[in-house]
Write a protein that holds these residues in place. Structure first.
Motif, PDB file in Angstrom:
ATOM      1  N   LEU A 154       0.861  -1.176  -0.014  1.00  0.00           N
ATOM      2  CA  LEU A 154      -0.117  -0.051  -0.046  1.00  0.00           C
ATOM      3  C   LEU A 154       0.826   1.322   0.136  1.00  0.00           C
ATOM      4  O   LEU A 154       0.687   2.161  -0.690  1.00  0.00           O
ATOM      5  CB  LEU A 154      -0.998   0.073   1.359  1.00  0.00           C
ATOM      6  CG  LEU A 154      -1.726   1.093   1.457  1.00  0.00           C
ATOM      7  CD1 LEU A 154      -3.031   1.445   0.190  1.00  0.00           C
ATOM      8  CD2 LEU A 154      -2.606   1.074   2.722  1.00  0.00           C
ATOM      9  N   PHE A 155       1.956   1.289   0.974  1.00  0.00           N
ATOM     10  CA  PHE A 155       2.643   2.320   0.990  1.00  0.00           C
ATOM     11  C   PHE A 155       3.391   2.725  -0.467  1.00  0.00           C
ATOM     12  O   PHE A 155       3.550   4.011  -0.862  1.00  0.00           O
ATOM     13  CB  PHE A 155       3.765   1.965   2.058  1.00  0.00           C
ATOM     14  CG  PHE A 155       4.624   3.415   2.548  1.00  0.00           C
ATOM     15  CD1 PHE A 155       4.178   4.580   1.992  1.00  0.00           C
ATOM     16  CD2 PHE A 155       5.722   3.242   3.502  1.00  0.00           C
ATOM     17  CE1 PHE A 155       5.032   5.698   2.796  1.00  0.00           C
ATOM     18  CE2 PHE A 155       6.007   4.104   4.161  1.00  0.00           C
ATOM     19  CZ  PHE A 155       5.711   5.364   3.510  1.00  0.00           C
ATOM     20  N   THR A 157       2.672   1.998  -3.180  1.00  0.00           N
ATOM     21  CA  THR A 157       1.625   2.083  -4.198  1.00  0.00           C
ATOM     22  C   THR A 157       1.188   3.925  -4.307  1.00  0.00           C
ATOM     23  O   THR A 157       1.003   4.496  -5.242  1.00  0.00           O
ATOM     24  CB  THR A 157       0.381   1.389  -4.316  1.00  0.00           C
ATOM     25  OG1 THR A 157       0.794  -0.082  -4.589  1.00  0.00           O
ATOM     26  CG2 THR A 157      -0.528   1.608  -5.205  1.00  0.00           C
ATOM     27  N   PHE A 158       0.979   3.993  -3.161  1.00  0.00           N
ATOM     28  CA  PHE A 158       0.655   5.514  -2.615  1.00  0.00           C
ATOM     29  C   PHE A 158       1.774   6.471  -2.941  1.00  0.00           C
ATOM     30  O   PHE A 158       1.542   7.530  -3.519  1.00  0.00           O
ATOM     31  CB  PHE A 158       0.170   5.503  -1.025  1.00  0.00           C
ATOM     32  CG  PHE A 158      -0.489   6.854  -0.708  1.00  0.00           C
ATOM     33  CD1 PHE A 158      -1.150   7.593  -1.502  1.00  0.00           C
ATOM     34  CD2 PHE A 158       0.189   7.479   0.252  1.00  0.00           C
ATOM     35  CE1 PHE A 158      -1.645   8.799  -1.011  1.00  0.00           C
ATOM     36  CE2 PHE A 158       0.066   8.698   0.670  1.00  0.00           C
ATOM     37  CZ  PHE A 158      -0.956   9.525  -0.030  1.00  0.00           C
ATOM     38  N   ASP A 159       2.930   6.069  -2.182  1.00  0.00           N
ATOM     39  CA  ASP A 159       3.983   7.112  -2.253  1.00  0.00           C
ATOM     40  C   ASP A 159       5.262   6.424  -2.132  1.00  0.00           C
ATOM     41  O   ASP A 159       5.810   6.299  -0.997  1.00  0.00           O
ATOM     42  CB  ASP A 159       3.846   7.943  -0.908  1.00  0.00           C
ATOM     43  CG  ASP A 159       4.780   9.119  -1.262  1.00  0.00           C
ATOM     44  OD1 ASP A 159       5.612   9.416  -1.916  1.00  0.00           O
ATOM     45  OD2 ASP A 159       4.423  10.263  -0.174  1.00  0.00           O
TER      46      ASP A 159
END
Lengths: 276, 263
Positions: A154-155, A157-159
Motif C-alpha cells: 500500500l505504501f 503504491t501510494f507514495d
C-alpha cells in the motif's frame, strides 16, 4: 439449464474462473492505483513468446511462459527504473519484440496452430486438472504475499518516494509486485487469453474504484467483480454458446460502466492528479 | 556560527549531473544538530535535487553526503530518524486512503516490512495529527480535504515517528496564508524541541526570525549565512536579480523579494 456444470471440465473451468478472477482483481487494484496498466498489457503480450518457447521445446507452455514473463517484467522494470527510457517506452519495446519472437518461434514448429488460437483468446473449457492445481498454488502464493505485505505494498503504491526515504525497500517491493503481475497474467491465459488478460486485470479494479474511497473495500469489491465476471461469464457463454473469454471481459466492462454511472464521486477510471 | 561542532548533515563537494548538465556544482554544506536551515533559490537551482540527494533518493555523481555521521546509502534502519514532507503534486490525491492511514505510514519504516502497526504506532499517528490540529479528520478520505488540511496530513506523517531531522520540500506551495502561518509556528515549536529542520523554498517569503541559517543555492552554493547578515541579502539580490529586503512588522520579519521594475 446449467446441466453442463455436472461435467468435470465445467467444474474445472469454474474453479479456474473463480481463482483467476480473484487473482486478477487483487493485482488489478495495484495496477489501477499505481498506473501499471500498460506494463500489464506488455507482460501479457510477452507471454506469447513464452508460450511459443514452451511449444518449441515440447514442455508445458505455462512454465516457459512464467519464466519468460517474469524476465520480461524485470526487463521493463529495470529499463525504466534506471531511467534509460520512460516506462511506457520500455513497455513499447518489449511488447512488440517478445510477441515477434513468439510468432517467429511458432513458425519454426511446422504445421502447429491448434493451440495457438486458444492461447490468444482463451479456452477456459480446456483447463486441465494440472492447470487448476497450478492456479491454486499461484493464487495462494500471491494472496499470502499481499496479506503479509499489505501495508508495505500500500505504501509503495501510494507514495514510493516516501517509502524509500523511511527505509521501506520500495525498489524490491516494486519488482515483487510486477513479478506477481507476471504470474497472474500467465495464470489467466487459459481463461481469457493473451489478448484479453489486461482487461480482466484492470476493469474489475477500475469498476470498484468508482464506488469506494477505502483501500480495503476497493480490494473486496474488485474481487467480487472479478470473480462474478468470470463465473457469470462462463455460465452465459455455456448457455448461449459464445466465446467464454470475450464474454467474461465484456461482462466486466458492463459492470465498469454501471459503476461509473452510479459512482458517488463521478470519478473517471484513473484520477488525474490535481494541478500543483 | 555556521559550522557547529555537532554536524547532522555533511554535504561535501556534491556534484550531480542530469543529461550531462550540472544540476548541482560542488556544493558543500553542513547543517548542525538542532539548526533550522532554509534552502532558497530560484526554480531550477537544484534545491529539490540537493534534498533528494540528502535523503538518498538520488546518488551524487561526485562528492559525499553523511547524515547522522553515516554515509547516506548506509543509513538503513536509521532512516526512520528522518521525517520528509515531499512536494505535494507528486502524489495521487484521489488515492483511496484515510487521513489516519496516511499518517500511520510515517511509522512503517521503523515497524519493518511484513509487520503490522501496533496500538502504540496508531497512538503515535494520532498524536501527530493532534499536533497539526486535525485529529478530528482522522477517518476522512484524503481526497476530501482542502489543500491546507492535506498539507497538514503530510506534515503529521513526517512527524509520526518523532524524527530528529525534518526535511520539507516546498511545503507552502498552494497553501493559504493561515496554514502557512500555522506551519511556521509548528516548525518553531519543533525547533525548540531540538528537531533539526531543513526547509526548501523557491520564494523567499520565509519567516526569518527563527531560521538559523539560509543556504542560497543556484546550482552552486552562493552563500550560507545567518538571515540578518549583509552577505545574505546581497546573495539573494544577486540570485533573483531583484531587491531582497526585510520587512520587520510585528515580531515576524519577512524576507521579501521584489521584482525589478525593469526586469
Amino acid at each position: 439449464m446449467l446441466e453442463s456444470f455436472a461435467f468435470a471440465y465445467m467444474q474445472r473451468a469454474t474453479v479456474a474462473g473463480v481463482l483467476v478472477g480473484a487473482l486478477c482483481a487483487i493485482i488489478g487494484v495495484y495496477v489501477v492505483l499505481k498506473g501499471l496498466a500498460f506494463i500489464g498489457a506488455g507482460i501479457a503480450h510477452a507471454s506469447f513468446g513464452g508460450v511459443a518457447i514452451g511449444v518449441l521445446l515440447g514442455i508445458n507452455p505455462i512454465w516457459s511462459a512464467i519464466v519468460f514473463c517474469i524476465l520480461t517484467a524485470w526487463g521493463i522494470g529495470l529499463t525504466s527504473r534506471r531511467s534509460y527510457v520512460k516506462e511506457d517506452t520500455a513497455v513499447g519495446v518489449f511488447f512488440a519484440s517478445t510477441m515477434a519472437l513468439g510468432i517467429l518461434l511458432i513458425g519454426l514448429k511446422q504445421g502447429y496452430q491448434v493451440d495457438l488460437f486458444s492461447y490468444l483468446f482463451g479456452s477456459i473449457l480446456a483447463v486441465t486438472t494440472q492447470d487448476v492445481w497450478t492456479t491454486v498454488v499461484i493464487t495462494c502464493v500471491v494472496l499470502t504475499t499481499v496479506l503479509v505485505l499489505y501495508k508495505d505494498l500500500l505504501f509503495i503504491t501510494f507514495d514510493s518516494e516516501m517509502a524509500e526515504v523511511t527505509g521501506v525497500p520500495a525498489g524490491r517491493l516494486y519488482f515483487l509486485l510486477i513479478t506477481m503481475m507476471a504470474l497472474t497474467v500467465v495464470m489467466s491465459i487459459k481463461v481469457v487469453g493473451i489478448v484479453l488478460v489486461s482487461a480482466l486485470i484492470v476493469t474489475p479494479a477500475a469498476a470498484a474504484y468508482q464506488l469506494t474511497e477505502k483501500f480495503r473495500n476497493l480490494m473486496i469489491l474488485a474481487v467480487a467483480f472479478g470473480v462474478g465476471s468470470c463465473v457469470v461469464g462462463l455460465m452465459l457463454s455455456d448457455l448461449l454458446g459464445i466465446a467464454s473469454g470475450a464474454t467474461i471481459v465484456l461482462l466486466s466492462t458492463v459492470i465498469f460502466f454501471l459503476c461509473a454511472a452510479i459512482s458517488p464521486q463521478r470519478r473517471r477510471s484513473r484520477p488525474v492528479t490535481e494541478e500543483k | 556560527m555556521i559550522n557547529g561542532n555537532d554536524p547532522l548533515i555533511e554535504i561535501e563537494n556534491v556534484t550531480i549531473l542530469h543529461n550531462g548538465l550540472k544540476v548541482l556544482d560542488s556544493v558543500s554544506l553542513t547543517v548542525s544538530r538542532g539548526e533550522f536551515t532554509a534552502i532558497v533559490g530560484p526554480n531550477g537551482s537544484g534545491k529539490s535535487t540537493l534534498v533528494k540527494a540528502v535523503l538518498g533518493l538520488i546518488k551524487p555523481d561526485c562528492g559525499k553526503i553523511r547524515v547522522f555521521g553515516v554515509p547516506v546509502d548506509q543509513l538503513h534502519g536509521q532512516r526512520s530518524r528522518i521525517g520528509y514532507v515531499p512536494q505535494i503534486f507528486n502524489i495521487d490525491l484521489n488515492f483511496p486512503i484515510s487521513v489516519l492511514e496516511t499518517v500511520l505510514m510515517g511509522t512503517y519504516g521503523r515497524i519493518g516490512v511484513g509487520k503490522r502497526p501496533k496500538t502504540e504506532d496508531k497512538a503515535a499517528a494520532m498524536a501527530a495529527l493532534e499536533k497539526v490540529g486535525i485529529a478530528d479528520l482522522k477517518d476522512r478520505p484524503l481526497a476530501r480535504l482542502s489543500g491546507g488540511q492535506r498539507q497538514r496530513v503530510f506534515i503529521a506523517r513526517a512527524l509520526a515517528d518523532q524524527p530528529e531531522l525534518l526535511v520539507l520540500d516546498e511545503p507552502t506551495t498552494g497553501v493559504d496564508m493561515t496554514t502557512t502561518g500555522n506551519l511556521y509556528s509548528l516548525l518553531r515549536e519543533l525547533k525548540n524541541d531540538g528537531v533539526t529542520i531543513v526547509l526548501v523554498s523557491h520564494d523567499v517569503g520565509v519567516v526569518a526570525s527563527y531560521i538559523d541559517t539560509i543556504a542560497c543555492l543556484n546550482v552552486s552554493l552562493v552563500a550560507h549565512c545567518r538571515p540578518d547578515e549583509e552577505v545574505c541579502s546581497r546573495a539573494l539580490t544577486d540570485m533573483y536579480g531583484s531587491h531582497a529586503a526585510y520587512f520587520h512588522h510585528s515580531d515576524t520579519p519577512h524576507i521579501v523579494v521584489e521584482e525589478h521594475p525593469d526586469a
